[in-house]
Every structure is written in C-alpha cells, then in structure tokens.
Write an enzyme that holds these catalytic residues in place. Structure first.
Site, PDB file in Angstrom:
ATOM      1  N   GLY A  46     -71.640  19.605-100.969  1.00  0.00           N
ATOM      2  CA  GLY A  46     -70.436  18.835-101.252  1.00  0.00           C
ATOM      3  C   GLY A  46     -69.886  18.249 -99.966  1.00  0.00           C
ATOM      4  O   GLY A  46     -70.123  18.781 -98.882  1.00  0.00           O
ATOM      5  N   GLN A  51     -64.167  14.321 -94.191  1.00  0.00           N
ATOM      6  CA  GLN A  51     -65.157  14.980 -93.329  1.00  0.00           C
ATOM      7  C   GLN A  51     -66.032  13.974 -92.583  1.00  0.00           C
ATOM      8  O   GLN A  51     -66.769  14.349 -91.669  1.00  0.00           O
ATOM      9  CB  GLN A  51     -66.041  15.928 -94.144  1.00  0.00           C
ATOM     10  CG  GLN A  51     -65.269  17.146 -94.661  1.00  0.00           C
ATOM     11  CD  GLN A  51     -66.188  18.086 -95.403  1.00  0.00           C
ATOM     12  OE1 GLN A  51     -66.464  17.871 -96.574  1.00  0.00           O
ATOM     13  NE2 GLN A  51     -66.677  19.105 -94.723  1.00  0.00           N
ATOM     14  N   CYS A  99     -68.872  25.436 -94.893  1.00  0.00           N
ATOM     15  CA  CYS A  99     -68.305  24.093 -94.851  1.00  0.00           C
ATOM     16  C   CYS A  99     -68.972  23.323 -93.721  1.00  0.00           C
ATOM     17  O   CYS A  99     -69.124  23.863 -92.617  1.00  0.00           O
ATOM     18  CB  CYS A  99     -66.796  24.196 -94.599  1.00  0.00           C
ATOM     19  SG  CYS A  99     -65.974  22.602 -94.538  1.00  0.00           S
ATOM     20  N   LEU A 100     -69.363  22.078 -93.986  1.00  0.00           N
ATOM     21  CA  LEU A 100     -70.039  21.286 -92.956  1.00  0.00           C
ATOM     22  C   LEU A 100     -69.128  21.024 -91.753  1.00  0.00           C
ATOM     23  O   LEU A 100     -69.619  20.742 -90.672  1.00  0.00           O
ATOM     24  CB  LEU A 100     -70.533  19.965 -93.551  1.00  0.00           C
ATOM     25  CG  LEU A 100     -71.609  20.100 -94.635  1.00  0.00           C
ATOM     26  CD1 LEU A 100     -71.963  18.730 -95.201  1.00  0.00           C
ATOM     27  CD2 LEU A 100     -72.848  20.810 -94.108  1.00  0.00           C
ATOM     28  N   HIS A 141     -62.985  23.692-103.469  1.00  0.00           N
ATOM     29  CA  HIS A 141     -63.156  23.620-102.012  1.00  0.00           C
ATOM     30  C   HIS A 141     -63.023  22.169-101.537  1.00  0.00           C
ATOM     31  O   HIS A 141     -62.324  21.889-100.562  1.00  0.00           O
ATOM     32  CB  HIS A 141     -64.538  24.196-101.656  1.00  0.00           C
ATOM     33  CG  HIS A 141     -64.946  24.059-100.218  1.00  0.00           C
ATOM     34  ND1 HIS A 141     -65.227  25.141 -99.420  1.00  0.00           N
ATOM     35  CD2 HIS A 141     -65.133  22.955 -99.433  1.00  0.00           C
ATOM     36  CE1 HIS A 141     -65.560  24.709 -98.195  1.00  0.00           C
ATOM     37  NE2 HIS A 141     -65.511  23.374 -98.183  1.00  0.00           N
ATOM     38  N   GLU A 142     -63.671  21.243-102.247  1.00  0.00           N
ATOM     39  CA  GLU A 142     -63.653  19.841-101.815  1.00  0.00           C
ATOM     40  C   GLU A 142     -62.278  19.198-102.047  1.00  0.00           C
ATOM     41  O   GLU A 142     -61.814  18.412-101.211  1.00  0.00           O
ATOM     42  CB  GLU A 142     -64.742  19.037-102.541  1.00  0.00           C
ATOM     43  CG  GLU A 142     -66.174  19.514-102.292  1.00  0.00           C
ATOM     44  CD  GLU A 142     -66.546  19.641-100.831  1.00  0.00           C
ATOM     45  OE1 GLU A 142     -65.953  18.945 -99.982  1.00  0.00           O
ATOM     46  OE2 GLU A 142     -67.440  20.459-100.531  1.00  0.00           O
ATOM     47  N   HIS A 145     -59.993  19.858 -99.281  1.00  0.00           N
ATOM     48  CA  HIS A 145     -60.154  18.954 -98.127  1.00  0.00           C
ATOM     49  C   HIS A 145     -59.240  17.738 -98.251  1.00  0.00           C
ATOM     50  O   HIS A 145     -58.712  17.251 -97.250  1.00  0.00           O
ATOM     51  CB  HIS A 145     -61.601  18.454 -98.027  1.00  0.00           C
ATOM     52  CG  HIS A 145     -62.530  19.381 -97.307  1.00  0.00           C
ATOM     53  ND1 HIS A 145     -62.355  19.748 -95.992  1.00  0.00           N
ATOM     54  CD2 HIS A 145     -63.654  20.019 -97.721  1.00  0.00           C
ATOM     55  CE1 HIS A 145     -63.334  20.559 -95.623  1.00  0.00           C
ATOM     56  NE2 HIS A 145     -64.147  20.750 -96.660  1.00  0.00           N
TER      57      HIS A 145
HETATM   58 NI    NI Z   1     -65.875  21.922 -96.741  1.00  0.00          NI
END
Ligand code: NI
Length: 172
Positions: A46, A51, A99-100, A141-142, A145
């Site tokens: 995701g 991000q 998380c990236l 989670h997304e 963000h």
């Molecule tokens: Ni993330």
C-alpha cells in the site's frame, strides 16, 4: 512508468493533512500509475500520495495475496481516491505492520477488525464496501497517512523509541 522517491520519517510532510481530489482527471490517473509503479518497486502492499510528497487523498493498495501457477503474485492494484471510513467494528485485530516511510521496522498494531469505506476509483466512480482481514488493516493504515498519522503513533512510547533507534542504526 515512473518510480518516485519515497518520503521517510522524520520528514514533516508525513504529518500533513492531505487535501481531497476535486476532480479525477487523466493527470490523476497518470499519478496513480506512478504510485503503483513506486509501490511495486519498493515491495509494498500500500502507498499513500503523501509518501511520494503529494498531499492529496489518494491511495493505492495491492495485497498481492493471490499467486499464479509459478507461485508469483498476481498483480491487482487498486486506487482509492478520497477514501472515507464510515464505520468500524468493535472487535480489534492485531497485525505486524510496516511502512515504506519507516523502512524495515515492524510492530504489532491493534485496529478495528473490519471497516466500512467509501471511495472513488481512478475513473471517478463511487464505491462503498465492508472490508475485512488484511485489506481492512491496510486501508486504515493508509487512510491514517492522509491524516498525518503513522503506525508508530498507535504503539507505546517505549516501542516507538525502540523502532526509531533501530531505524537510526540501520541508516548509519
Ligand atoms: Ni505506511
């Protein structure tokens, strides 16, 4: 195809509240494709627009949980524009999240097990669905963000400090 650079902690952009997309256009679709390319290149499931430094309410998700005969994941990316959580279940489920934007760090996070979400797809069409399992976790989670929230905000201060210490070590 364009793989975009990923914004990592402690970049203050990760704390911004992203703005709604007013109209889904060709430009939106081109950006969604870049987000998908970036997600795959980083081996993520995701990615939120912020991000890659864009403060718009756009997510891409592909759990890549279906495999072909050669055991390679079947790609099925989905775009979620202006996603909104309408309701969440009372029961929680815990998942070891990563998380990236916080590379190679993981922690167990408890979230509502299911959630009802409304969004627009990349053609501007509306959808509403009850999500469960990993998709529910990933979606929450997304969407976090888009509101400037990271998974480490959901864990104890002690665990958060540990994650940040390990990350600092990794970067040295
Ligand atoms: Ni993330």
């Amino acid at each position: 195809m364009a793989v975009l650079p990923i914004v990592e902690v402690p970049d203050p952009r990760l704390r911004l509240i992203s703005k709604p997309v007013e109209q889904v256009t060709d430009q939106t679709r081109a950006f969604v494709q870049d987000m998908i390319d970036t997600m795959y290149a980083a081996n993520g499931i995701g990615l939120a627009a912020i991000q890659v430094g864009v403060d718009r309410r756009i997510l891409v998700i592909d759990l890549q949980d279906e495999k072909d005969e050669d055991d390679k994941p079947i790609k099925a990316p989905h775009a979620y524009i202006n996603p909104e959580i309408l309701s969440v279940s009372e029961d929680l489920s815990s998942y070891n999240e990563g998380c990236l934007s916080i590379p190679e760090q993981y922690a167990d996070v408890a979230r509502p097990a299911s959630c009802r979400v409304r969004w627009l797809d990349e053609h501007g069409e509306g959808h509403e669905e009850e999500l469960t399992g990993l998709l529910s976790t990933c979606m929450q989670h997304e969407i976090d963000h888009l509101n400037g929230v990271l998974f480490i905000d959901h864990i104890s201060r002690l665990k958060r400090d540990m994650v940040m210490k390990k990350l600092a070590k990794l970067r040295r």
